[in-house]
Design a protein around this motif. Sequence first.
Motif, PDB file in Angstrom:
ATOM      1  N   SER A  38       0.352  32.110 -15.576  1.00  0.00           N
ATOM      2  CA  SER A  38       1.139  30.937 -15.973  1.00  0.00           C
ATOM      3  C   SER A  38       1.309  29.992 -14.794  1.00  0.00           C
ATOM      4  CB  SER A  38       2.518  31.363 -16.481  1.00  0.00           C
ATOM      5  OG  SER A  38       2.447  32.212 -17.592  1.00  0.00           O
ATOM      6  N   ILE A  39       1.686  30.568 -13.639  1.00  0.00           N
ATOM      7  CA  ILE A  39       1.915  29.746 -12.444  1.00  0.00           C
ATOM      8  C   ILE A  39       0.619  29.086 -11.990  1.00  0.00           C
ATOM      9  CG2 ILE A  39       2.545  29.837  -9.998  1.00  0.00           C
ATOM     10  CD1 ILE A  39       4.423  32.228 -10.795  1.00  0.00           C
ATOM     11  N   ILE A  40      -0.443  29.891 -11.833  1.00  0.00           N
ATOM     12  CA  ILE A  40      -1.714  29.350 -11.353  1.00  0.00           C
ATOM     13  C   ILE A  40      -2.270  28.332 -12.346  1.00  0.00           C
ATOM     14  CG2 ILE A  40      -4.094  29.924 -10.762  1.00  0.00           C
ATOM     15  CD1 ILE A  40      -2.049  30.761  -8.649  1.00  0.00           C
ATOM     16  N   GLY A  41      -2.140  28.618 -13.641  1.00  0.00           N
ATOM     17  CA  GLY A  41      -2.641  27.684 -14.649  1.00  0.00           C
ATOM     18  C   GLY A  41      -1.904  26.367 -14.636  1.00  0.00           C
ATOM     19  N   ALA A  42      -0.580  26.421 -14.622  1.00  0.00           N
ATOM     20  CA  ALA A  42       0.196  25.181 -14.591  1.00  0.00           C
ATOM     21  C   ALA A  42      -0.081  24.408 -13.310  1.00  0.00           C
ATOM     22  CB  ALA A  42       1.691  25.497 -14.721  1.00  0.00           C
ATOM     23  N   GLN A  43      -0.138  25.112 -12.189  1.00  0.00           N
ATOM     24  CA  GLN A  43      -0.373  24.417 -10.925  1.00  0.00           C
ATOM     25  C   GLN A  43      -1.791  23.856 -10.853  1.00  0.00           C
ATOM     26  OE1 GLN A  43       2.314  24.035  -8.694  1.00  0.00           O
ATOM     27  NE2 GLN A  43       0.904  22.425  -8.025  1.00  0.00           N
ATOM     28  N   SER A  44      -2.739  24.490 -11.540  1.00  0.00           N
ATOM     29  CA  SER A  44      -4.091  23.932 -11.612  1.00  0.00           C
ATOM     30  C   SER A  44      -4.074  22.551 -12.250  1.00  0.00           C
ATOM     31  CB  SER A  44      -5.006  24.861 -12.423  1.00  0.00           C
ATOM     32  OG  SER A  44      -5.264  26.066 -11.756  1.00  0.00           O
TER      33      SER A  44
ATOM     34  N   ILE B 213       2.543  23.301 -21.848  1.00  0.00           N
ATOM     35  CA  ILE B 213       3.195  24.522 -21.375  1.00  0.00           C
ATOM     36  C   ILE B 213       2.132  25.606 -21.289  1.00  0.00           C
ATOM     37  CG2 ILE B 213       4.960  26.271 -21.863  1.00  0.00           C
ATOM     38  CD1 ILE B 213       6.350  23.991 -23.546  1.00  0.00           C
ATOM     39  N   VAL B 214       1.977  26.186 -20.107  1.00  0.00           N
ATOM     40  CA  VAL B 214       0.959  27.213 -19.868  1.00  0.00           C
ATOM     41  C   VAL B 214       1.640  28.568 -19.836  1.00  0.00           C
ATOM     42  CG1 VAL B 214      -0.841  28.039 -18.316  1.00  0.00           C
ATOM     43  CG2 VAL B 214      -0.425  25.578 -18.536  1.00  0.00           C
ATOM     44  N   ASN B 215       1.090  29.513 -20.586  1.00  0.00           N
ATOM     45  CA  ASN B 215       1.681  30.854 -20.590  1.00  0.00           C
ATOM     46  C   ASN B 215       0.649  31.924 -20.304  1.00  0.00           C
ATOM     47  OD1 ASN B 215       0.761  30.816 -23.669  1.00  0.00           O
ATOM     48  ND2 ASN B 215       1.265  32.949 -23.147  1.00  0.00           N
ATOM     49  N   CYS B 216       1.130  33.060 -19.832  1.00  0.00           N
ATOM     50  CA  CYS B 216       0.341  34.289 -19.772  1.00  0.00           C
ATOM     51  C   CYS B 216       1.260  35.413 -20.222  1.00  0.00           C
ATOM     52  CB  CYS B 216      -0.238  34.520 -18.369  1.00  0.00           C
ATOM     53  SG  CYS B 216       0.986  34.920 -17.106  1.00  0.00           S
TER      54      CYS B 216
ATOM     55  N   HIS C 282       6.913  24.911  -5.807  1.00  0.00           N
ATOM     56  CA  HIS C 282       7.994  24.770  -6.804  1.00  0.00           C
ATOM     57  C   HIS C 282       7.420  24.413  -8.170  1.00  0.00           C
ATOM     58  CE1 HIS C 282      10.634  24.978  -3.344  1.00  0.00           C
ATOM     59  NE2 HIS C 282       9.985  23.972  -2.797  1.00  0.00           N
ATOM     60  N   THR C 283       6.400  25.159  -8.574  1.00  0.00           N
ATOM     61  CA  THR C 283       5.737  24.928  -9.850  1.00  0.00           C
ATOM     62  C   THR C 283       6.782  24.880 -10.968  1.00  0.00           C
ATOM     63  OG1 THR C 283       3.837  26.181  -9.027  1.00  0.00           O
ATOM     64  CG2 THR C 283       3.948  25.777 -11.406  1.00  0.00           C
ATOM     65  N   PRO C 284       6.845  23.790 -11.718  1.00  0.00           N
ATOM     66  CA  PRO C 284       7.887  23.676 -12.749  1.00  0.00           C
ATOM     67  C   PRO C 284       7.673  24.686 -13.870  1.00  0.00           C
ATOM     68  CG  PRO C 284       6.343  21.835 -12.885  1.00  0.00           C
ATOM     69  CD  PRO C 284       5.995  22.586 -11.635  1.00  0.00           C
ATOM     70  N   SER C 285       8.760  25.210 -14.383  1.00  0.00           N
ATOM     71  CA  SER C 285       8.678  26.189 -15.469  1.00  0.00           C
ATOM     72  C   SER C 285       9.839  25.992 -16.424  1.00  0.00           C
ATOM     73  CB  SER C 285       8.685  27.619 -14.915  1.00  0.00           C
ATOM     74  OG  SER C 285       9.902  27.896 -14.243  1.00  0.00           O
ATOM     75  N   LEU C 286       9.656  26.496 -17.622  1.00  0.00           N
ATOM     76  CA  LEU C 286      10.701  26.461 -18.643  1.00  0.00           C
ATOM     77  C   LEU C 286      10.960  27.873 -19.126  1.00  0.00           C
ATOM     78  CD1 LEU C 286       9.578  23.421 -20.858  1.00  0.00           C
ATOM     79  CD2 LEU C 286      11.498  23.476 -19.246  1.00  0.00           C
ATOM     80  N   PRO C 287      12.228  28.260 -19.318  1.00  0.00           N
ATOM     81  CA  PRO C 287      12.516  29.579 -19.861  1.00  0.00           C
ATOM     82  C   PRO C 287      12.186  29.637 -21.346  1.00  0.00           C
ATOM     83  CG  PRO C 287      14.541  28.350 -19.597  1.00  0.00           C
ATOM     84  CD  PRO C 287      13.448  27.502 -18.998  1.00  0.00           C
TER      85      PRO C 287
ATOM     86  N   PHE D 175       4.365  22.459 -17.485  1.00  0.00           N
ATOM     87  CA  PHE D 175       5.289  23.527 -17.123  1.00  0.00           C
ATOM     88  C   PHE D 175       4.604  24.877 -17.328  1.00  0.00           C
ATOM     89  CE2 PHE D 175       7.915  20.017 -18.593  1.00  0.00           C
ATOM     90  CZ  PHE D 175       8.929  19.953 -17.637  1.00  0.00           C
ATOM     91  N   ALA D 176       4.997  25.855 -16.541  1.00  0.00           N
ATOM     92  CA  ALA D 176       4.670  27.249 -16.835  1.00  0.00           C
ATOM     93  C   ALA D 176       5.751  27.802 -17.744  1.00  0.00           C
ATOM     94  CB  ALA D 176       4.600  28.062 -15.548  1.00  0.00           C
ATOM     95  N   LEU D 177       5.368  28.688 -18.654  1.00  0.00           N
ATOM     96  CA  LEU D 177       6.369  29.434 -19.417  1.00  0.00           C
ATOM     97  C   LEU D 177       6.917  30.515 -18.493  1.00  0.00           C
ATOM     98  CD1 LEU D 177       7.934  30.335 -21.921  1.00  0.00           C
ATOM     99  CD2 LEU D 177       5.928  31.692 -22.574  1.00  0.00           C
ATOM    100  N   ARG D 178       8.173  30.406 -18.135  1.00  0.00           N
ATOM    101  CA  ARG D 178       8.755  31.316 -17.152  1.00  0.00           C
ATOM    102  C   ARG D 178       8.710  32.760 -17.671  1.00  0.00           C
ATOM    103  NH1 ARG D 178      14.361  29.242 -15.600  1.00  0.00           N
ATOM    104  NH2 ARG D 178      13.029  27.423 -15.176  1.00  0.00           N
ATOM    105  N   ASN D 179       8.016  33.591 -16.929  1.00  0.00           N
ATOM    106  CA  ASN D 179       7.907  35.027 -17.217  1.00  0.00           C
ATOM    107  C   ASN D 179       7.069  35.347 -18.450  1.00  0.00           C
ATOM    108  OD1 ASN D 179       9.577  35.379 -14.977  1.00  0.00           O
ATOM    109  ND2 ASN D 179      11.427  35.404 -16.239  1.00  0.00           N
ATOM    110  N   GLY D 180       6.331  34.363 -18.967  1.00  0.00           N
ATOM    111  CA  GLY D 180       5.331  34.606 -19.989  1.00  0.00           C
ATOM    112  C   GLY D 180       5.842  35.301 -21.238  1.00  0.00           C
ATOM    113  N   THR D 181       4.961  36.086 -21.855  1.00  0.00           N
ATOM    114  CA  THR D 181       5.363  36.780 -23.088  1.00  0.00           C
ATOM    115  C   THR D 181       6.409  37.852 -22.816  1.00  0.00           C
ATOM    116  OG1 THR D 181       3.501  38.329 -22.912  1.00  0.00           O
ATOM    117  CG2 THR D 181       3.152  36.347 -24.231  1.00  0.00           C
ATOM    118  N   ILE D 182       6.478  38.341 -21.567  1.00  0.00           N
ATOM    119  CA  ILE D 182       7.560  39.272 -21.223  1.00  0.00           C
ATOM    120  C   ILE D 182       8.905  38.575 -21.370  1.00  0.00           C
ATOM    121  CG2 ILE D 182       8.672  40.509 -19.322  1.00  0.00           C
ATOM    122  CD1 ILE D 182       5.983  41.367 -18.333  1.00  0.00           C
ATOM    123  N   GLY D 183       9.025  37.397 -20.760  1.00  0.00           N
ATOM    124  CA  GLY D 183      10.273  36.645 -20.875  1.00  0.00           C
ATOM    125  C   GLY D 183      10.581  36.275 -22.311  1.00  0.00           C
TER     126      GLY D 183
END
Length: 410
Positions: free
Chosen positions: A193-199, A184-187, A122-127, A210-218
């Motif tokens: 993003s997920i692997i980086g934040a969870q690292s 906030i970690v993004n890809c 449940h890696t935390p993320s922000l939209p 937090f991971a940036l949810r869906n990265g630069t696409i989002g």
Amino acid sequence: MSVTPQDIRNALLARSEIALIDLREEADFARAHPLFAAQIPLRRLEAEARWRLPRADALVVVYDNGEGLVEPALAQLAALGFTNAHALQGGLGGWRDAGFELFEDVNSYSKAFGELVEHNRHTPSLPAPDVQALIDEKADIAVLDARRFDEYATMSIPGGVSTPGAELVLRARAVAPDPDTTIIVNCAGRTRSIIGAQSLINAGLPNKVFALRNGTIGWTLAGQGLDTGQQRRAPEPEGDFADEARAKARAVSYRAGVRHIGWAELQHLRGQTDRTLYQYDVRLPEVFGAGHLPGFRNAQGGQLVQETDHFAPVRGARIVLADDLGPRADMTASWLAQLGWEVLVLDWPGSVALETGPDGAPPPRGSEGRYKRPYEGTDNAAAAMQAYLDWEYGLVEQLRRDGTHGFYVI
């Protein structure tokens, strides 16, 4: 001799060494392939095969989708000295007819693993709109971009700092020394993003992460602007932050079951000619080029986790990682172990003479036959980006149906 789809499945489940090679161009490969297939187009076989498949008597199974690529490929492999190369019975159609899963896109199993990590931890993320609001109100945040530097320079989140994946645990505290700073970690999409934040979470950083949810696409789908041409790089830490990163990363690697070896023990592994051995220095390319251990190739750690099928096509092989400071190799190894690899970290030997320059990898491919990723560049269609995200969301269930992965999440 041909190898059946069930033979492939048996080898994967037994963790035997096997390289399943798709001979089509990347764009065709991205439409459908088995989970652990690696892609080497026939026109590149001579340039890439001995580099990517370093043991000539390893089991290599090649396939196409009826294009007539298999026989020329087997002839080329024989000429290159490969003694255990065979055709997949029925090719891609045979795999489909056997009822086995077909995956889309590139680097599929690494991306599927990233989705499994988020699902299990449940890696935390922000939209994107929430992160934009934090930027607008000048909140105490640090945006760390986990992609390669060239990707970051092409397009980045406003205020983001280039911190490629394996550098995160090493450098995050140098960027955000105050534990009250939110990181906030993004890809570009989701995986890094997920692997980086969870690292950072696995390493026990005191900051909120937090991971940036869906990265630069989002970010783009939310109608928010990206910066281009940025050059900000995270600095290396000094003193207590460096010591802290080494200790935390080593602890994570032990939790993942990673073993650590010395130079003499590496020579023993090198002498075991019945096993494929990949040796990767996971530092940034410019650092690698300035001085690296003999026999090691370069794959900056975040990309090694993201593109494992490219860097290590022989599933079941051993991987040894090196890093003069330690945290990059330890964190990368922790993820490769969870991806089902036998992975070891070399304790950097101070007495071994270093080599300089590139590692001798084959020249990069050109644009011919390339799959246009929906997350690269700045001119992607919204529908394609959304379809890519929808595909990623379904990967955990597809992994379950496939059943061969052997992944675990600490």
